[in-house]
Write a protein that holds these residues in place. Structure first.
Motif, PDB file in Angstrom:
ATOM      1  N   TRP A 191       0.810  -1.222   0.000  1.00 40.79           N
ATOM      2  CA  TRP A 191       0.000   0.000   0.000  1.00 40.79           C
ATOM      3  C   TRP A 191       0.840   1.267   0.000  1.00 40.79           C
ATOM      4  O   TRP A 191       0.307   2.368  -0.056  1.00 40.79           O
ATOM      5  N   LEU A 192       2.169   1.121   0.060  1.00 38.40           N
ATOM      6  CA  LEU A 192       3.045   2.286   0.077  1.00 38.40           C
ATOM      7  C   LEU A 192       4.222   2.004  -0.861  1.00 38.40           C
ATOM      8  O   LEU A 192       5.309   1.624  -0.418  1.00 38.40           O
ATOM      9  N   PRO A 193       4.002   2.158  -2.160  1.00 34.37           N
ATOM     10  CA  PRO A 193       5.017   1.747  -3.132  1.00 34.37           C
ATOM     11  C   PRO A 193       6.363   2.428  -2.911  1.00 34.37           C
ATOM     12  O   PRO A 193       6.437   3.619  -2.616  1.00 34.37           O
ATOM     13  N   ALA A 194       7.423   1.652  -3.045  1.00 35.59           N
ATOM     14  CA  ALA A 194       8.784   2.164  -2.903  1.00 35.59           C
ATOM     15  C   ALA A 194       9.293   2.671  -4.242  1.00 35.59           C
ATOM     16  O   ALA A 194       8.846   2.222  -5.302  1.00 35.59           O
ATOM     17  N   PRO A 195      10.250   3.580  -4.231  1.00 39.23           N
ATOM     18  CA  PRO A 195      10.911   3.976  -5.485  1.00 39.23           C
ATOM     19  C   PRO A 195      11.794   2.845  -5.985  1.00 39.23           C
ATOM     20  O   PRO A 195      12.017   1.844  -5.284  1.00 39.23           O
ATOM     21  N   ASP A 196      12.289   2.971  -7.199  1.00 40.06           N
ATOM     22  CA  ASP A 196      13.269   2.010  -7.691  1.00 40.06           C
ATOM     23  C   ASP A 196      14.542   2.153  -6.868  1.00 40.06           C
ATOM     24  O   ASP A 196      14.996   3.268  -6.599  1.00 40.06           O
ATOM     25  N   GLY A 197      15.098   1.042  -6.435  1.00 41.66           N
ATOM     26  CA  GLY A 197      16.382   1.123  -5.759  1.00 41.66           C
ATOM     27  C   GLY A 197      16.499   0.424  -4.426  1.00 41.66           C
ATOM     28  O   GLY A 197      17.471  -0.302  -4.188  1.00 41.66           O
ATOM     29  N   PRO A 198      15.560   0.585  -3.482  1.00 40.69           N
ATOM     30  CA  PRO A 198      15.760  -0.048  -2.174  1.00 40.69           C
ATOM     31  C   PRO A 198      15.682  -1.568  -2.199  1.00 40.69           C
ATOM     32  O   PRO A 198      16.286  -2.229  -1.349  1.00 40.69           O
ATOM     33  N   LYS A 199      14.939  -2.149  -3.138  1.00 40.99           N
ATOM     34  CA  LYS A 199      14.906  -3.604  -3.270  1.00 40.99           C
ATOM     35  C   LYS A 199      16.161  -4.046  -4.016  1.00 40.99           C
ATOM     36  O   LYS A 199      16.362  -3.712  -5.178  1.00 40.99           O
ATOM     37  N   THR A 200      17.021  -4.807  -3.319  1.00 35.75           N
ATOM     38  CA  THR A 200      18.321  -5.169  -3.875  1.00 35.75           C
ATOM     39  C   THR A 200      18.595  -6.648  -3.681  1.00 35.75           C
ATOM     40  O   THR A 200      17.885  -7.346  -2.942  1.00 35.75           O
ATOM     41  N   ASN A 201      19.650  -7.126  -4.318  1.00 34.08           N
ATOM     42  CA  ASN A 201      20.139  -8.463  -4.043  1.00 34.08           C
ATOM     43  C   ASN A 201      20.709  -8.511  -2.628  1.00 34.08           C
ATOM     44  O   ASN A 201      21.419  -7.601  -2.199  1.00 34.08           O
ATOM     45  N   VAL A 202      20.372  -9.584  -1.920  1.00 28.04           N
ATOM     46  CA  VAL A 202      20.800  -9.736  -0.526  1.00 28.04           C
ATOM     47  C   VAL A 202      21.291 -11.165  -0.318  1.00 28.04           C
ATOM     48  O   VAL A 202      20.540 -12.114  -0.557  1.00 28.04           O
ATOM     49  N   PRO A 203      22.525 -11.344   0.114  1.00 28.23           N
ATOM     50  CA  PRO A 203      23.017 -12.707   0.388  1.00 28.23           C
ATOM     51  C   PRO A 203      22.201 -13.387   1.478  1.00 28.23           C
ATOM     52  O   PRO A 203      21.727 -12.742   2.416  1.00 28.23           O
ATOM     53  N   GLU A 204      22.057 -14.713   1.355  1.00 29.17           N
ATOM     54  CA  GLU A 204      21.358 -15.455   2.403  1.00 29.17           C
ATOM     55  C   GLU A 204      22.183 -15.537   3.673  1.00 29.17           C
ATOM     56  O   GLU A 204      21.636 -15.558   4.774  1.00 29.17           O
ATOM     57  N   ASP A 205      23.488 -15.604   3.544  1.00 27.78           N
ATOM     58  CA  ASP A 205      24.350 -15.704   4.714  1.00 27.78           C
ATOM     59  C   ASP A 205      24.334 -14.401   5.500  1.00 27.78           C
ATOM     60  O   ASP A 205      24.081 -13.324   4.956  1.00 27.78           O
ATOM     61  N   GLU A 206      24.644 -14.507   6.773  1.00 27.86           N
ATOM     62  CA  GLU A 206      24.743 -13.316   7.611  1.00 27.86           C
ATOM     63  C   GLU A 206      25.956 -12.476   7.205  1.00 27.86           C
ATOM     64  O   GLU A 206      26.956 -12.993   6.704  1.00 27.86           O
TER      65      GLU A 206
END
Length: 344
Positions: A191-206
């Motif tokens: 319900w609160l769309p984000a701009p392009d950019g904050p969704k990124t590739n994230v490693p599964e490992d810590e």
């Protein structure tokens, strides 16, 4: 490759909220001393998805809904931290900090000092910050400059999912109190769309991202833009537009305000000679002033021109046209960049 980019060899893309929850869940599995408490964070999963899924795995004993009494539950978190646990307490909106300010500033921030180092307060205070969705003056502030001004607390403001996970791991493991502020607009909720950019590739490992280490989100030679949170992405949008005019903008994402990475800021300004500081917090006595002062104190000779872009010193309006007027946008950043270039 900057730290803000994935270096873990994965194509897995996460929203910022999922990245935060992944880090929290890992730390809760590693230690029973880690628990989460706040309003609507258990059954509801946090109104900005900050705890979505944690209840299913850890139950109500470690993911606890609390009454609407910020003084009580922040105080409980301080006590638990001093007793050896690692609580995470969430303010639904950072604007509510005033209700629990005695517990935050006179207890959480000061008790290690006041005890002569006899106790530590290893807790995380999380809160949603920011406007741009018409929630009026009591639900739309950022206020990270307020926390940064008061000694005793580390202050974290991620702008991407990659940074959010690494900074959260570091926050929970830190032996000092950490204020972890996430912008609502970056969380990636429907319900609160984000701009392009904050969704990124994230490693599964810590992995951890050290506090006090800013990230160059875009290399450039002509102007340095220093910013954080949502406005990293607005600055990137402005930089792409300015590139069409042959203007090369470098963007420094602070990521943490306490400690502040003045070295990265100064190195960038020594290269470009021009500085624009962009902030969604209030203009006076805030982040923009501190960043500019940090450059002026030790690098004034390198600074040819400076501008700051921030929220004017007024309560944030409810009406959309008025809110749009006071919260800085991409055009405001573009105008400021042209201004420092015209001062040559």
């Amino acid at each position: 490759m900057t730290e803000g980019e994935t270096d873990g060899g994965t194509d897995r893309s996460l929203t910022m909220s999922r990245a935060m929850v992944e880090a929290i869940a890992h730390e809760m599995r590693e230690s029973n001393d880690v628990f989460y408490m706040g309003e609507d964070i258990a059954d509801y999963g946090g109104i900005f998805d900050s705890t979505e899924g944690l209840l299913d795995e850890f139950g109500h004993d470690r993911v606890m809904d609390v009454p609407i009494s910020e003084t009580a539950y922040i105080g409980a978190a301080v006590g638990a931290a001093q007793a050896g646990m690692r609580p995470i307490a969430e303010l639904m909106f950072v604007d509510f900090f005033g209700v629990g300010m005695d517990q935050i500033y006179n207890q959480m921030a000061k008790n290690t000092y006041m005890s002569g180092g006899a106790v530590s307060v290893p807790m995380v205070l999380t809160a949603a910050v920011g406007g741009t969705y018409n929630d009026a003056a009591q639900h739309s502030q950022t206020l990270y400059g307020t926390f940064a001004h008061l000694p005793g607390m580390k202050v974290v403001v991620p702008s991407t999912a990659y940074d959010a996970k690494g900074l959260m791991h570091n926050a929970i493991r830190d032996d000092d109190p950490v204020v972890y502020l996430f912008h609502k607009r970056l969380m990636g909720i429907g319900w609160l769309p984000a701009p392009d950019g904050p969704k990124t590739n994230v490693p599964e490992d810590e992995y951890t991202i050290p506090f006090g280490r800013a990230d160059i989100k875009r290399d450039g030679a002509d102007v340095t833009v220093v910013t954080l949170g949502l406005h990293v992405h607005r600055a990137l949008e402005a930089a792409e537009s300015l590139a069409d005019d042959g203007i090369d903008v470098e963007i420094v994402d602070l990521r943490t305000l306490v400690p502040l990475d003045t070295e990265t800021i100064r190195d960038s300004v020594s290269k470009t000679g021009r500085l624009v500081v962009v902030d969604e917090d209030y203009r006076s006595y805030g982040v923009t002033s501190e960043v500019i002062a940090s450059v002026a104190e030790d690098g004034l000779a390198d600074l040819d021109a400076v501008e700051r872009v921030a929220l004017p010193d007024v309560p944030i309006p409810y009406a959309r046209p008025l809110e749009d007027e006071v919260i800085p946008d991409t055009d405001d950043i573009t105008t400021a960049v042209h201004s420092v270039l015209s001062d040559e």
